[in-house]
Scaffold this active site. Sequence first.
Site, PDB file in Angstrom:
ATOM      1  CG  ASP A 100      -1.942   0.976   1.336  1.00 48.89           C
ATOM      2  OD1 ASP A 100      -2.262   1.622   0.337  1.00 48.89           O
ATOM      3  OD2 ASP A 100      -2.461   1.196   2.454  1.00 48.89           O
ATOM      4  CE  LYS A 128      -4.744  -1.134  -0.932  1.00 51.97           C
ATOM      5  NZ  LYS A 128      -5.484  -0.573   0.236  1.00 51.97           N
ATOM      6  CB  VAL A 150      -8.773  -5.814  -1.428  1.00 50.13           C
ATOM      7  CG1 VAL A 150      -9.103  -4.987  -2.651  1.00 50.13           C
ATOM      8  CG2 VAL A 150      -7.275  -5.780  -1.140  1.00 50.13           C
ATOM      9  CG  ASP A 156      -6.965  -8.275   8.769  1.00 52.95           C
ATOM     10  OD1 ASP A 156      -5.955  -7.935   8.100  1.00 52.95           O
ATOM     11  OD2 ASP A 156      -7.220  -7.807   9.890  1.00 52.95           O
ATOM     12  NE  ARG A 162      -6.042 -12.263   9.582  1.00 58.26           N
ATOM     13  CZ  ARG A 162      -5.235 -11.239   9.345  1.00 58.26           C
ATOM     14  NH1 ARG A 162      -4.756 -11.051   8.140  1.00 58.26           N
ATOM     15  NH2 ARG A 162      -4.911 -10.405  10.307  1.00 58.26           N
TER      16      ARG A 162
HETATM   17  P1  IMP Z   1       1.864  -0.491   3.753  1.00 57.84           P
HETATM   18  O1  IMP Z   1       2.921  -0.523   4.816  1.00 57.84           O
HETATM   19  O2  IMP Z   1       1.080   0.782   3.769  1.00 57.84           O
HETATM   20  O3  IMP Z   1       2.395  -0.820   2.379  1.00 57.84           O
HETATM   21  O4  IMP Z   1       0.799  -1.543   4.148  1.00 57.84           O
HETATM   22  C1  IMP Z   1       1.001  -2.856   3.950  1.00 57.84           C
HETATM   23  C2  IMP Z   1       0.206  -3.678   4.924  1.00 57.84           C
HETATM   24  O5  IMP Z   1      -1.060  -3.095   5.244  1.00 57.84           O
HETATM   25  C3  IMP Z   1      -0.085  -4.984   4.242  1.00 57.84           C
HETATM   26  O6  IMP Z   1       0.875  -5.939   4.632  1.00 57.84           O
HETATM   27  C4  IMP Z   1      -1.470  -5.316   4.722  1.00 57.84           C
HETATM   28  O7  IMP Z   1      -1.380  -6.114   5.869  1.00 57.84           O
HETATM   29  C5  IMP Z   1      -2.108  -3.999   5.093  1.00 57.84           C
HETATM   30  N1  IMP Z   1      -3.006  -3.538   4.020  1.00 57.84           N
HETATM   31  C6  IMP Z   1      -2.799  -2.540   3.127  1.00 57.84           C
HETATM   32  N2  IMP Z   1      -3.832  -2.396   2.289  1.00 57.84           N
HETATM   33  C7  IMP Z   1      -4.718  -3.362   2.634  1.00 57.84           C
HETATM   34  C8  IMP Z   1      -5.999  -3.741   2.096  1.00 57.84           C
HETATM   35  O8  IMP Z   1      -6.553  -3.191   1.127  1.00 57.84           O
HETATM   36  N3  IMP Z   1      -6.598  -4.787   2.722  1.00 57.84           N
HETATM   37  C9  IMP Z   1      -6.060  -5.449   3.782  1.00 57.84           C
HETATM   38  N4  IMP Z   1      -4.857  -5.131   4.289  1.00 57.84           N
HETATM   39  C10 IMP Z   1      -4.192  -4.083   3.726  1.00 57.84           C
END
Ligand code: IMP
Length: 175
Positions: A100, A128, A150, A156, A162
């Site tokens: 994300d 994303k 999602v 989750d 999940r």
């Molecule tokens: P980031 O550090 O912002 O890249 O977030 C990554 C983590 O956030 C992932 O490992 C997921 O566990 C959680 N995450 C991010 N987007 C989603 C989503 O759309 N659905 C569920 N979990 C998400």
Amino acid sequence: MAVGPVLFSADDVARRVGELASAVRRDFDGRPLTILAILHGSVVFLADLLTHLGSAVNVELIEASSYGDGTESSGRVVLNGCARLGLAGRDVLIVDDIVDTGRTLAAVRRAVEAAGPRSIRSCVLLDKPSRRQVDVALDYCGFVVGNVFVVGYGLDHAGRYRDLPYIARLDEPGG
Ligand code: IMP
Ligand code: MG
């Protein structure tokens, strides 16, 4: 929050996971590989990848959290389990469910670098890109999604969904 439309069916996911595993097998060509999976979101993806990868694979686990019970990251990534990672001299494949902002993968990558591996690659089921805040290299990526939250196939929301065999959008109730 409610489960919205299915974005990737169980069949779509199974096919794509098989393709990712084939690409990994081809690139590693029988060399021993250590998968470092990021808990908890990656567990279903990890299990399915493993069934395709054969025996020369070690599995290590690390826990990362940044999400509270909402759909917005807190921005601070907390890692658990770094101290016991046996990654020195290994070819490491970091496996996560979704990228994300990129903060989680970047933080895990730094932890892996500190453990002295031979090489580092990353494999995520979902990307994303529109939400990225930290640049991270993705060597294997299953699907790209827009700016949506999602759930399913290990992903989750507040600990729920999940178990869904497909990946669906999470919607605001009534929205
Ligand atoms: P980031 O550090 O912002 O890249 O977030 C990554 C983590 O956030 C992932 O490992 C997921 O566990 C959680 N995450 C991010 N987007 C989603 C989503 O759309 N659905 C569920 N979990 C998400
Ligand atoms: Mg996660």
